[in-house]
Scaffold this active site. Structure first.
Site, PDB file in Angstrom:
ATOM      1  N   ASP A  13       0.830  -1.205   0.000  1.00  0.00           N
ATOM      2  CA  ASP A  13       0.000   0.000   0.000  1.00  0.00           C
ATOM      3  C   ASP A  13       0.869   1.262   0.000  1.00  0.00           C
ATOM      4  O   ASP A  13       2.062   1.223   0.290  1.00  0.00           O
ATOM      5  CB  ASP A  13      -0.903   0.015   1.238  1.00  0.00           C
ATOM      6  N   ASP A  14       0.232   2.380  -0.314  1.00  0.00           N
ATOM      7  CA  ASP A  14       0.830   3.719  -0.179  1.00  0.00           C
ATOM      8  C   ASP A  14       1.916   4.002  -1.213  1.00  0.00           C
ATOM      9  O   ASP A  14       2.794   4.839  -0.973  1.00  0.00           O
ATOM     10  CB  ASP A  14       1.382   3.943   1.233  1.00  0.00           C
ATOM     11  N   HIS A 134      -7.433   3.518   1.413  1.00  0.00           N
ATOM     12  CA  HIS A 134      -6.447   3.951   2.392  1.00  0.00           C
ATOM     13  C   HIS A 134      -7.114   3.971   3.762  1.00  0.00           C
ATOM     14  O   HIS A 134      -8.194   4.535   3.936  1.00  0.00           O
ATOM     15  CB  HIS A 134      -5.964   5.354   2.006  1.00  0.00           C
TER      16      HIS A 134
END
Length: 354
Positions: A13-14, A134
């Site tokens: 993620d991110d 998110h």
């Protein structure tokens, strides 16, 4: 050769948060430890991250963001229920509190999701392979104040979904419903359902982290209906809530996968997603989504995840456990009408109702 018992997607993620995060994620992908990434299109390095994804042919999805930094849609030009007076999203808990208080306009949620999907297409030239949220904002359900804060309104009936009975809820507007409809409209079929078995027994999680993880699971259960009705797909099981940051180790990842496998008949394979956050620590002021990098991003915990994922210990353990790493598009992912392993039983769902 025997079919692997687990086919595992490891999603970082991110992506697009900062140069050092992106460097670590690409390093993990090239090492074969990460098989998929989720891009923050409002991240400081979204454009360069998209270029890295193209260069290295990294399967890339959208990490839909409604909780950190600045928006990319119409909300950035005026007053919005999604934003603070300073023009930033409300934060992980602030957004949830605003939804629970019915202070969030779901039409504005849809506008922002549409804008982020469009921005992704501008950056990559295609649709995302998947879309997740998110801080798991994509599974937040609708809420009914007349039934009590944070309690979905239940009709008193249950419907069968595969081998699972789920409560029929009066379908209030909710982030998960808006999310599902937006993905369906854009032809995106894959998402994440963050349901992890055995979280209550993960004693290494601090109380706040365990409480948040359990709340995410409750939200994910409520999202099953909207996701299913919109034809979204996901893996059979999910792990990562119990192995985030400092809590990740080869032993704990293996244990989480073992819990996911409980009850799976011998000879049957399972598809699983492992959520991860590898990378090198951010160095302020570079990074973030408009507010600079947060404390977790600057800490050693991201580097710890990178090291665990890429060291031979985990890879050897996965091989011993019969786990084969693969990308999301390699899977015959979950379709509506199939059971979700580890999902709540009718009794636990009924006991949670007022």
């Amino acid at each position: 050769m025997a079919r692997p018992r687990v086919r595992l997607v490891v999603t970082a993620d991110d992506f697009g948060y900062c140069p050092r995060r992106d460097e670590g994620i690409v390093e993990a992908f090239l090492a074969g430890a990460v098989t998929s990434v989720s891009l923050l299109v409002n991240g400081a390095t979204a454009e360069s991250a998209a270029e890295l994804a193209r260069r290295h042919q990294i399967p890339t999805g959208l990490h839909a963001n409604l909780s950190e930094g600045r928006p990319v849609g119409p909300a950035c030009h005026g007053v919005s229920s999604l934003l603070s007076p300073e023009g930033f999203f409300l934060g992980k808990m602030g957004f949830r509190e605003a939804v629970a208080a019915e202070d969030v306009s779901f039409s504005q949620v849809r506008e922002e999701l549409e804008a982020q999907l469009s921005r992704f297409q501008e950056l990559l030239g295609r649709n995302p392979t998947h879309v997740d949220g998110h801080q798991h904002v994509h599974v937040i359900p609708g809420w009914w104040s007349q039934a009590g804060v944070g309690v979905p309104r239940w009709s008193g009936r249950c419907s069968r979904w595969g081998d699972l009975l789920l409560p029929d809820c009066v379908p209030p507007a909710g982030v998960c419903q808006v999310f599902a409809e937006a993905l369906q409209a854009h032809g995106v079929h894959f998402t994440r359902l963050p349901l992890e078995r055995g979280l209550g027994d993960c004693t290494w999680l601090e109380a706040p982290a365990r409480a948040f993880a359990c709340s995410v699971e409750r939200d994910a259960r409520a999202a099953v209906g909207p996701f299913s009705r919109s034809g979204l797909r996901w893996t059979d099981a999910f792990v990562g809530l119990s192995t985030c940051g400092r809590h990740m180790s080869a032993q704990r990842v293996s244990g989480a996968l073992a819990r996911a496998l409980e009850g799976t008949p011998t000879g049957h394979s399972l598809t699983v997603e492992l959520m991860a956050h590898p990378g090198y620590p951010s160095v302020p002021p570079a990074g973030g989504c408009g507010e600079g990098p947060d404390a977790f991003s600057c800490s050693w915990e991201r580097l710890h995840e990178l090291r665990v994922l890429t060291e031979p210990t985990l890879q050897a353990q996965l091989a011993q456990d019969g786990v084969q790493l693969c990308a999301l598009h390699d899977l015959d992912s979950k379709r509506p009408g199939e059971v979700v392993p580890g999902e709540a039983t009718l009794e636990t769902l009924e006991s949670s109702q007022p």
